[in-house]
Design an enzyme around this catalytic site. Structure first.
Site, short mmCIF file in Angstrom:
data_model
loop_
_atom_site.label_atom_id
_atom_site.label_comp_id
_atom_site.label_asym_id
_atom_site.label_seq_id
_atom_site.Cartn_x
_atom_site.Cartn_y
_atom_site.Cartn_z
N SER A 40 37.19 54.63 74.53
CA SER A 40 37.40 55.12 75.89
C SER A 40 38.09 56.50 75.87
CB SER A 40 38.19 54.08 76.69
OG SER A 40 38.04 54.28 78.07
N ASP A 153 32.78 50.02 78.64
CA ASP A 153 33.96 50.54 77.94
C ASP A 153 34.30 49.79 76.65
OD1 ASP A 153 37.02 50.85 77.51
OD2 ASP A 153 36.57 52.35 79.04
#
Length: 259
Positions: A40, A153
């Site tokens: 991320s 993610d």
């Protein structure tokens, strides 16, 4: 023989600006990193650094950044509140449209295959496309298609991606975890959005705390004073906290790398 050093930069939205300070201080101490992994926000900073971006220039940009300018909200809502194309274009510019094969420092990032529920290590293709996959926070960013798969993610399953560095032959792995780590939080008056973030943080911590042993050193910048996902007003404090934790862990790091 010089030990190979891997640096795993963890997820954590704008708290991850601490990664800039970590990299700056490692450079200042003469500690060179042989490979970087990211999840991320860690993937964003790691990819930008991997192509040779000057960290002081990156810090100046971050300190002047207005994240609202890159929030391409979409209505009606589809699979995410934010399209993510503006941020991806920014990453493309900072990584000079390079591929993984063209980096100066070897790099990989992680993302979760939304269909199979498995964690994938991304290390081929264009950096900005892979990073966009890694940063697809569920419900916040629209999931993204990359190399025939739909990704969300990486922090959903692996907040600090240390294992992939071991798999690439790194002798010493330094992790950087900027996320929630188990302390009580006052939830009175929280909005639905804040409670959703709180829930995600709890789930991530339950997985992360058992995987910390994968790192030889786990740096934990104290950046939980940042409450929102897209705040930049405290970026300078986050960066300085990244520098601080490296200085504090320097004896341990030097002992591990034999310097």
């Amino acid at each position: 023989m010089k030990k190979k050093i891997g640096l795993a930069l963890g997820a954590g939205s704008t708290k991850g600006f601490a990664h800039i300070g970590v990299l700056q201080q490692l450079e200042a101490e003469g500690i060179s990193v042989d490979m970087i992994s990211g999840s991320s926000m860690g993937a964003i900073i790691g990819a930008v650094y991997s192509v040779g971006t000057d960290l002081d220039m990156l810090e100046r940009f971050i300190l002047s950044l207005n994240m609202r300018e890159y929030m391409d909200l979409q209505f009606p809502l589809s699979a995410g509140l934010i399209k993510g194309e503006k941020i991806q274009e920014l990453i493309r510019l900072f990584t000079h449209n390079k591929t993984f094969a063209e980096t100066k420092t070897p790099f990989c990032c992680v993302a979760v295959d939304a269909q199979t529920g498995k964690l994938d290590v991304l290390e081929n293709g264009l950096l900005h496309e892979a990073v966009r996959a890694s940063m697809s926070i569920p419900a916040i960013f629209e999931p993204v298609a990359f190399q025939g798969r739909t990704y969300i993610d990486g922090g959903v399953l692996e907040r600090v991606p240390c294992k992939c560095l071991r798999d690439h032959g790194m002798d010493v792995v330094i992790g950087v975890d900027v996320g929630y780590h188990g302390d009580p939080v006052d939830v009175n008056g929280m909005s639905a959005y804040q409670l959703m973030n709180r829930t995600i943080s709890i789930m991530q911590w339950e997985m992360t705390k058992f995987r910390r042993e994968e790192a030889d050193v786990m740096l934990v910048p104290e950046v939980l004073f940042v409450k929102g996902r897209f705040q930049t007003d405290q970026a300078g404090d986050c960066i300085e906290e990244g520098r601080r934790v490296v200085r504090a862990a320097l004896p341990q790091i030097k002992k591990l790398i034999g310097s």
